[in-house]
Enzyme design. Structure first.
Site, PDB file in Angstrom:
ATOM      1  N   ASP A  52       0.839  -1.201   0.000  1.00 41.08           N
ATOM      2  CA  ASP A  52       0.000   0.000   0.000  1.00 41.08           C
ATOM      3  C   ASP A  52       0.878   1.258   0.000  1.00 41.08           C
ATOM      4  O   ASP A  52       0.361   2.380  -0.029  1.00 41.08           O
ATOM      5  CB  ASP A  52      -1.018  -0.008   1.143  1.00 41.08           C
ATOM      6  N   SER A  53       2.211   1.062  -0.021  1.00 41.06           N
ATOM      7  CA  SER A  53       3.122   2.183  -0.278  1.00 41.06           C
ATOM      8  C   SER A  53       2.872   2.753  -1.677  1.00 41.06           C
ATOM      9  O   SER A  53       3.373   3.830  -2.006  1.00 41.06           O
ATOM     10  CB  SER A  53       4.582   1.744  -0.135  1.00 41.06           C
ATOM     11  N   ASP A  91      -1.060  -6.045  -0.123  1.00 42.52           N
ATOM     12  CA  ASP A  91      -1.492  -5.411   1.122  1.00 42.52           C
ATOM     13  C   ASP A  91      -3.004  -5.222   1.142  1.00 42.52           C
ATOM     14  O   ASP A  91      -3.584  -4.688   0.180  1.00 42.52           O
ATOM     15  CB  ASP A  91      -0.861  -4.011   1.241  1.00 42.52           C
ATOM     16  N   LYS A 121      -1.322  -9.315   2.865  1.00 43.40           N
ATOM     17  CA  LYS A 121      -0.586  -8.856   4.049  1.00 43.40           C
ATOM     18  C   LYS A 121      -1.486  -7.955   4.874  1.00 43.40           C
ATOM     19  O   LYS A 121      -2.242  -7.149   4.313  1.00 43.40           O
ATOM     20  CB  LYS A 121       0.694  -8.122   3.652  1.00 43.40           C
ATOM     21  N   GLU A 123      -1.584  -5.525   8.578  1.00 39.92           N
ATOM     22  CA  GLU A 123      -0.797  -4.875   9.636  1.00 39.92           C
ATOM     23  C   GLU A 123      -1.451  -5.093  10.996  1.00 39.92           C
ATOM     24  O   GLU A 123      -2.664  -4.954  11.139  1.00 39.92           O
ATOM     25  CB  GLU A 123      -0.703  -3.363   9.367  1.00 39.92           C
ATOM     26  N   GLU A 190       9.068  -4.099  10.759  1.00 38.53           N
ATOM     27  CA  GLU A 190       9.503  -2.812  10.198  1.00 38.53           C
ATOM     28  C   GLU A 190      10.053  -1.887  11.277  1.00 38.53           C
ATOM     29  O   GLU A 190       9.400  -1.634  12.297  1.00 38.53           O
ATOM     30  CB  GLU A 190       8.323  -2.131   9.459  1.00 38.53           C
TER      31      GLU A 190
END
Ligand code: KIV
Length: 272
Positions: A52-53, A91, A121, A123, A190
């Site tokens: 999602d970057s 993501d 993925k 978070e 991270e």
């Protein structure tokens, strides 16, 4: 092509698990479009993350929060069309899985069905475990993400190193164990101290993929635009730049502009 696992036709989550057992480091990089994914896959990367970057490096947003599920699916579809070998992980964007496991399941299913990706993925740790369990129950592999989790940036307030204090480090360790126990196939760590990256990597069975988490994680991930030097002004300590493509591309465009203005381009050979 890297020498590692070069005979593997398709990287699967089982192969990724085996790499940790055999002590082979796992390589991961982000991609968001067909052309770059094609090059990265041909180079022999193990995992491509449709991160999602994309919200930052593709769309120019300040954070990862604005990107939508539809936009993530669009990026994932473009990447999947290019990839022959790598495992492709996508993501789940902010708002598509937190606090509602049915929504999480539907979001993951949309990504898998509409893009053909191989895993998602997510978070967070204990606070999103219901969502993760629900996604796993549908047979969708899940990669976790702990430490600096950019979707929670407004809770953290800054992008500085996480889990330096004992309490947060202990929470991270127990979250990593939880993700391991509920069946995630790997976890991104991270921006945490290297000693914590090492401790977590040694204490759980699933592979850890670090970004700013030191050299002892089972693999490493970087954002493609950072590694290639396209994002010129982003210089965290953990980043190793392998090129300065911002300058290369700018130089090429400047030369092209000059050639057009000077009536040098196109020449006879470049004309019909
Ligand atoms: O979105 C992303 O690019 C990521 C990596 C930084 C791990 O989550």
């Amino acid at each position: 092509m890297s020498t590692a696992k070069k005979d593997v036709k398709r990287v699967t989550t089982h192969i990724i698990a085996g790499m940790k057992r055999e002590g082979e480091k796992i390589s991961m990089i982000t991609a968001y479009d067909y052309s770059m994914a094609r090059i990265i896959d041909a180079a022999g990367i193990d995992i491509i993350l449709v991160g999602d970057s994309a919200s930052n490096v593709m769309a120019g947003h300040e954070t990862t929060l604005p990107i939508t599920l539809d936009q993530m699916i669009y990026h994932a579809q473009s990447v999947i069309r290019a990839v022959k070998r790598a495992l492709v992980v996508v993501d789940l964007p902010f708002g598509s899985y937190q606090g509602n496991s049915t929504k999480a399941l539907n979001s993951a299913i949309r990504i898998m069905k509409e893009s053909g990706a191989h895993a998602v993925k997510v978070e967070g740790g204990a606070e999103v475990q219901d969502s993760i369990k629900r996604i796993l129950s549908a047979g969708v592999p899940v990669m976790g993400h702990l430490g600096l989790t950019p979707q929670s940036i407004y809770k953290f307030g800054t992008y500085t190193v996480r889990a330096k204090e004992e309490q947060e480090a202990n929470k991270l360790k127990s979250d990593a164990q939880l993700l391991n126990d509920i069946g995630c196939f790997s976890v991104v760590l991270e921006k945490i101290p290297a000693h914590l990256g090492k401790a977590v990597s040694e204490s759980i069975d699933i592979p850890t993929i670090g970004i700013g988490a030191g050299k002892h994680t089972d693999g490493q991930v970087l954002v493609m635009h950072d590694l290639l030097g396209i994002t010129k002004d982003f210089n965290p300590r953990f980043l190793r730049r392998y090129a300065e493509l911002y300058d290369v591309i700018k130089g090429c465009v400047e030369q092209y502009i000059k050639d057009v203005k000077d009536r040098d381009f196109p020449n006879e050979k470049e004309s019909y």
